[in-house]
Design an enzyme around this catalytic site. Structure first.
Site: not given
Ligand code: IDC
Length: 309
Positions: A145, A231
């Site tokens: 992303e 995702e």
């Molecule tokens: C989140 C994880 C969280 C972690 C964080 C890191 O759920 O535990 O601490 O990342 O910054 C995304 C991302 C994905 C995110 C997820 C939820 O690809 O890495 O995971 N998310 O925030 N894009 C939209 C949502």
């Protein structure tokens, strides 16, 4: 329930034809399954048995392994590279054994632009793709992303170095992240990459993202853009909040109508709503209903539905 034919036996080598993910006989293919959480933090949920459970009990045909780059302990931020790569390689053996497709995800997030660790990415994909040059069941997601200031031209600069490098070894499907946390797929439509077998990532979290994004997705796909939902969450975009069942239903109506692939975030007991496994659960595979969070139960149900159509 899972039959005697594995997903890979059924569809074989994938390619992108007329904007669609396509199997060996030219048939449309839809991949669906779970993403790992960051493997630096939740490696215990990535195993032969956990992936077998996803195949046999969750109706999944694909698994995504997320290799964070920038966050604490990530591949480019102090993580143990050998250990992380070893788990990627073990996973590739397990998915092969199970006949499941595997997405190797270079999980760009906190660094915003994929160019921050471009040279590390080049070394990583060189090593991994040379190892798997003969494999026909692996897809490469080169930047999860891109976000904030990382615009489509920045992503193109990155992809124009990474994709040709991957192509020296394999013509596997490559998924390219798009600006604004993989939501601005229209930018890829205005200026597509020239390589073959490319799909563009579109990510949504149903409590945050609604009809305007669905409209955009639909018009891009109908215009022939190859889109892969590498995702999605049934939570808000921060991974928590609450589950919007109605919005999720609408997203899945559209996903079914457009025949898209989709991968749920995430298979872990991370304690956020987006983690499929309950934080109190100690089982690492063959979960029973009460081991799952509300979002885990919903993801499982969605895959079951997709599989039966
Ligand atoms: C989140 C994880 C969280 C972690 C964080 C890191 O759920 O535990 O601490 O990342 O910054 C995304 C991302 C994905 C995110 C997820 C939820 O690809 O890495 O995971 N998310 O925030 N894009 C939209 C949502």
């Amino acid at each position: 329930m899972f039959s005697d034919i594995t997903p890979f036996q059924q569809h074989g080598k994938l390619s992108v034809m007329d904007g669609r993910l396509t199997g060996k006989d030219g048939e449309p293919v839809r991949l669906f399954g779970m993403s790992s959480h960051g493997i630096a933090w939740y490696p215990q949920f990535v195993s032969l048995e956990s992936i077998r459970t996803l195949r046999d009990e969750w109706h999944c045909n694909c698994f995504r392994i997320a290799l964070y780059t920038h966050e604490y302990g990530g591949y480019c931020s102090g993580g143990d590279r050998d250990e992380l790569k070893a788990l990627v390689q073990k996973t590739a053996e397990w998915t092969k054994k199970l006949g499941m497709y595997l997405i190797i995800d270079w999980h760009v997030l906190g660094e915003h632009s994929p160019n921050v660790y471009k040279y590390e990415a080049m070394d990583f994909f060189e090593e991994i793709c040379s190892l798997y040059a003969e494999r026909e069941d692996i897809l490469y997601e080169i930047c999860n992303e891109p976000n904030r200031s990382a615009d489509w031209p920045d992503i193109c600069l990155y992809a124009e170095d990474i994709v040709p490098l991957i192509r020296r070894y394999t013509d596997a499907v490559v998924i390219v992240g798009t600006p604004v946390w993989s939501q601005e797929i229209e930018r890829a439509m205005e200026m597509p990459l020239r390589e073959e077998n490319i799909m563009y990532a579109f990510h949504f979290y149903s409590t945050t993202h609604k009809q305007p994004l669905r409209d955009k997705l639909e018009s891009c796909v109908n215009a022939g853009l190859p889109v892969f939902i590498s995702e999605f969450g049934v939570t808000d975009a921060a991974g928590g909040g609450y589950i919007d069942f109605e919005e999720t239903e609408q997203w899945f109506d559209l996903i079914e109508r457009l025949g898209l692939s989709c991968i749920n975030w995430n298979l872990s007991n991370c304690g956020q709503l987006c983690g499929a496994i309950d934080p109190d659960c100690t089982r690492l595979s063959h979960w029973i209903e009460s081991d799952l969070t509300e979002s885990g139960r919903l993801a499982k149900e969605l895959f079951e539905r997709l599989d039966s159509r």
